[in-house]
Design an enzyme around this catalytic site. Sequence first.
Site, PDB file in Angstrom:
ATOM      1  N   TYR A 155       0.836  -1.210   0.000  1.00 43.93           N
ATOM      2  CA  TYR A 155       0.000   0.000   0.000  1.00 43.93           C
ATOM      3  C   TYR A 155       0.871   1.260   0.000  1.00 43.93           C
ATOM      4  O   TYR A 155       0.670   2.182  -0.795  1.00 43.93           O
ATOM      5  CB  TYR A 155      -0.887  -0.044   1.243  1.00 43.93           C
ATOM      6  CG  TYR A 155      -1.693   1.202   1.526  1.00 43.93           C
ATOM      7  CD1 TYR A 155      -2.817   1.520   0.775  1.00 43.93           C
ATOM      8  CD2 TYR A 155      -1.348   2.046   2.589  1.00 43.93           C
ATOM      9  CE1 TYR A 155      -3.575   2.649   1.057  1.00 43.93           C
ATOM     10  CE2 TYR A 155      -2.099   3.180   2.885  1.00 43.93           C
ATOM     11  CZ  TYR A 155      -3.209   3.470   2.115  1.00 43.93           C
ATOM     12  OH  TYR A 155      -3.961   4.596   2.397  1.00 43.93           O
ATOM     13  N   LYS A 159       1.300   4.267  -2.741  1.00 40.83           N
ATOM     14  CA  LYS A 159       1.013   5.670  -2.419  1.00 40.83           C
ATOM     15  C   LYS A 159       2.225   6.555  -2.726  1.00 40.83           C
ATOM     16  O   LYS A 159       2.072   7.688  -3.201  1.00 40.83           O
ATOM     17  CB  LYS A 159       0.614   5.805  -0.946  1.00 40.83           C
ATOM     18  CG  LYS A 159      -0.742   5.211  -0.612  1.00 40.83           C
ATOM     19  CD  LYS A 159      -1.870   5.907  -1.325  1.00 40.83           C
ATOM     20  CE  LYS A 159      -3.242   5.535  -0.787  1.00 40.83           C
ATOM     21  NZ  LYS A 159      -4.347   6.147  -1.541  1.00 40.83           N
TER      22      LYS A 159
END
Length: 266
Positions: A155, A159
């Site tokens: 994740y 990002k």
Amino acid sequence: MRRFDGRVAFVTGAAHGIGRAIAIRLAAEGAAVVVADLDGEAAGALARTLAEHGGGALATHCDVRDREAVRSAVAAAATRFGRLDVLVNNVGVAGEWDFEKAGDDEWAQQSDPTLGGAVRCVQEALPHLLRAPGGGSVVSIGSVNGLAAFGGEAYSAAKAGLVSLTQNLALRYGRRGRELLGTGPGWVRFNLVAPGTVRTRVWEGRPEELESFAKQYPLGRVGEPEDIAAAVAFLASADAAWITGVVLPVDGGITAGHPAFFYDLR
Ligand SMILES: NC(=O)c1ccc[n+]([C@@H]2O[C@H](COP(=O)([O-])OP(=O)(O)OC[C@H]3O[C@@H](n4cnc5c(N)ncnc54)[C@H](O)[C@@H]3O)[C@@H](O)[C@H]2O)c1
């Protein structure tokens, strides 16, 4: 005159949480909003609510992992409203993750919708954004996880990738539109909002965790979806006309320094 009167905004993951707050905020400021989400039912309900309050709204069942779905959602928006001024890349997928055990599928499960989804949406929306009369604007929702190490490598790396994507596209499309289209105005601004912990359904059932996080934040609380929506509305609007390629942490100060040096966090 409201900031988004006459403008059309396409918001991904708009049926719940932060995306929903962004859709409501942009609609309140005059935008016609395309509520694009995997959860078609909740997207439909929000679009009906926005329409009842007098705004233009279109719900579209759109999975950002699926190129064809993104293409047809953007086409439906352009057909319905005749233009597209703002794209908000809000979809992001986090979850259980063990770096030592995870395989390619687990990596893709989080990185593909989070980073790949934004790439697909920008590519499909770009021809419309370049034609937006006041210039197009893309705001992506990153995370403090993309700025420093807070865990969750898949994740967080996705990002962080969004930051680089934002910076590169800001340079690529700052003035290239005129050259591509042969007519003006033809530019698109790209910016990113990096939230800290925000109270949405992803934290449901974990009130103690949220409470302990709140102590870490210099402003003494976690964020609300509306905190993020306000920043997105600013960056998407003409108030940010000379702002492109920036990363705006909206994080109660968590990335400003080390709270443990200032507070007793027990
Ligand atoms: N909540 C937080 O603490 C927090 C912190 C930092 C960043 N963020 C980021 O904010 C964004 C929104 O998070 P949230 O907390 O509101 O989550 P949420 O789960 O409340 O909402 C996410 C929305 O995205 C939709 N969605 C999921 N996968 C999709 C897909 N493949 N295609 C289309 N729609 C899809 C869901 O149906 C849902 O409506 C994400 O990018 C997330 O990474 C959240």
